[in-house]
Design a protein around this motif. Sequence first.
Motif, mmCIF file in Angstrom:
data_model
loop_
_atom_site.group_PDB
_atom_site.id
_atom_site.type_symbol
_atom_site.label_atom_id
_atom_site.label_comp_id
_atom_site.label_asym_id
_atom_site.label_seq_id
_atom_site.Cartn_x
_atom_site.Cartn_y
_atom_site.Cartn_z
ATOM 1 N N GLU A 99 0.818 -1.202 0.000
ATOM 2 C CA GLU A 99 0.000 0.000 0.000
ATOM 3 C C GLU A 99 0.858 1.260 0.000
ATOM 4 O O GLU A 99 1.967 1.260 0.518
ATOM 5 N N ALA A 100 0.288 2.332 -0.557
ATOM 6 C CA ALA A 100 0.927 3.643 -0.556
ATOM 7 C C ALA A 100 0.269 4.508 0.517
ATOM 8 O O ALA A 100 -0.963 4.548 0.626
ATOM 9 N N TYR A 101 1.078 5.188 1.303
ATOM 10 C CA TYR A 101 0.616 6.037 2.401
ATOM 11 C C TYR A 101 1.271 7.411 2.299
ATOM 12 O O TYR A 101 2.244 7.593 1.568
ATOM 13 N N TYR A 102 0.763 8.320 3.092
ATOM 14 C CA TYR A 102 1.436 9.593 3.308
ATOM 15 C C TYR A 102 1.294 9.936 4.785
ATOM 16 O O TYR A 102 0.381 9.479 5.467
ATOM 17 N N SER A 103 2.227 10.715 5.273
ATOM 18 C CA SER A 103 2.119 11.200 6.653
ATOM 19 C C SER A 103 2.299 12.711 6.632
ATOM 20 O O SER A 103 3.070 13.251 5.841
ATOM 21 N N THR A 140 -9.764 3.865 -2.147
ATOM 22 C CA THR A 140 -10.388 2.963 -3.122
ATOM 23 C C THR A 140 -9.366 2.145 -3.898
ATOM 24 O O THR A 140 -9.715 1.142 -4.509
ATOM 25 N N ASN A 141 -8.107 2.581 -3.866
ATOM 26 C CA ASN A 141 -7.030 1.851 -4.530
ATOM 27 C C ASN A 141 -5.778 1.962 -3.665
ATOM 28 O O ASN A 141 -4.898 2.778 -3.936
ATOM 29 N N PRO A 142 -5.676 1.154 -2.593
ATOM 30 C CA PRO A 142 -4.568 1.278 -1.637
ATOM 31 C C PRO A 142 -3.169 1.119 -2.242
ATOM 32 O O PRO A 142 -2.207 1.636 -1.706
ATOM 33 N N SER A 143 -3.062 0.419 -3.365
ATOM 34 C CA SER A 143 -1.748 0.253 -3.989
ATOM 35 C C SER A 143 -1.529 1.272 -5.112
ATOM 36 O O SER A 143 -0.712 1.060 -5.997
ATOM 37 N N THR A 149 -6.257 -6.935 9.652
ATOM 38 C CA THR A 149 -7.406 -7.845 9.616
ATOM 39 C C THR A 149 -8.280 -7.597 8.404
ATOM 40 O O THR A 149 -9.170 -8.369 8.118
ATOM 41 N N SER A 150 -8.035 -6.501 7.710
ATOM 42 C CA SER A 150 -8.761 -6.223 6.482
ATOM 43 C C SER A 150 -7.855 -5.413 5.577
ATOM 44 O O SER A 150 -6.808 -4.951 5.990
ATOM 45 N N LYS A 151 -8.256 -5.230 4.340
ATOM 46 C CA LYS A 151 -7.419 -4.499 3.410
ATOM 47 C C LYS A 151 -7.310 -3.018 3.739
ATOM 48 O O LYS A 151 -6.412 -2.347 3.299
ATOM 49 N N TYR A 152 -8.263 -2.467 4.494
ATOM 50 C CA TYR A 152 -8.222 -1.034 4.765
ATOM 51 C C TYR A 152 -8.262 -0.780 6.247
ATOM 52 O O TYR A 152 -8.919 -1.405 6.987
#
Length: 140
Positions: free
Chosen positions: A67-71, A83-86, A137-140
């Motif tokens: 997954e792609a994140y930002y902080s 809607t598109n974690p990757s 425990t889940s994708k999101y």
Amino acid sequence: MTNSFSMGNLSVYWEDQIDSYYFHLVINNTFTDNVYGAVGFSFDPFMGNDSIDACRFSSISNMSVIEAYYSTVKTRPTILNATNPSHGLFNGSISISNGVFTCSFNRFKSMPNTPLFYDLNNSSYFILLATGITNITSKY
């Protein structure tokens, strides 16, 4: 040309592939099957205001995600695109065997309409590495 950086039991290798970078993360001596590894790109050597790519695996939920994140502050990062974690990441794979966690993926160098997905073409960044136990425990 392949580059690499290691910190403790986490290593990251990357290679320029024209429009993307190929990343390969390795965590040695992983004594849990619920683990994450992440590589972050920052304008300074501290967490906060970073673009982060994370690999997570859980044997409890039998799930692996890249997954792609930002902080924006020194708190838990936010998923870049719910809607598109990757978003911006592709060709991903995760495995864990004999205490070694590996994760590979490609990351587009830039995504012009996604400003929090840092453009790796035009700037220099500090590379930040992180690893730990996940409770996925889940994708999101």
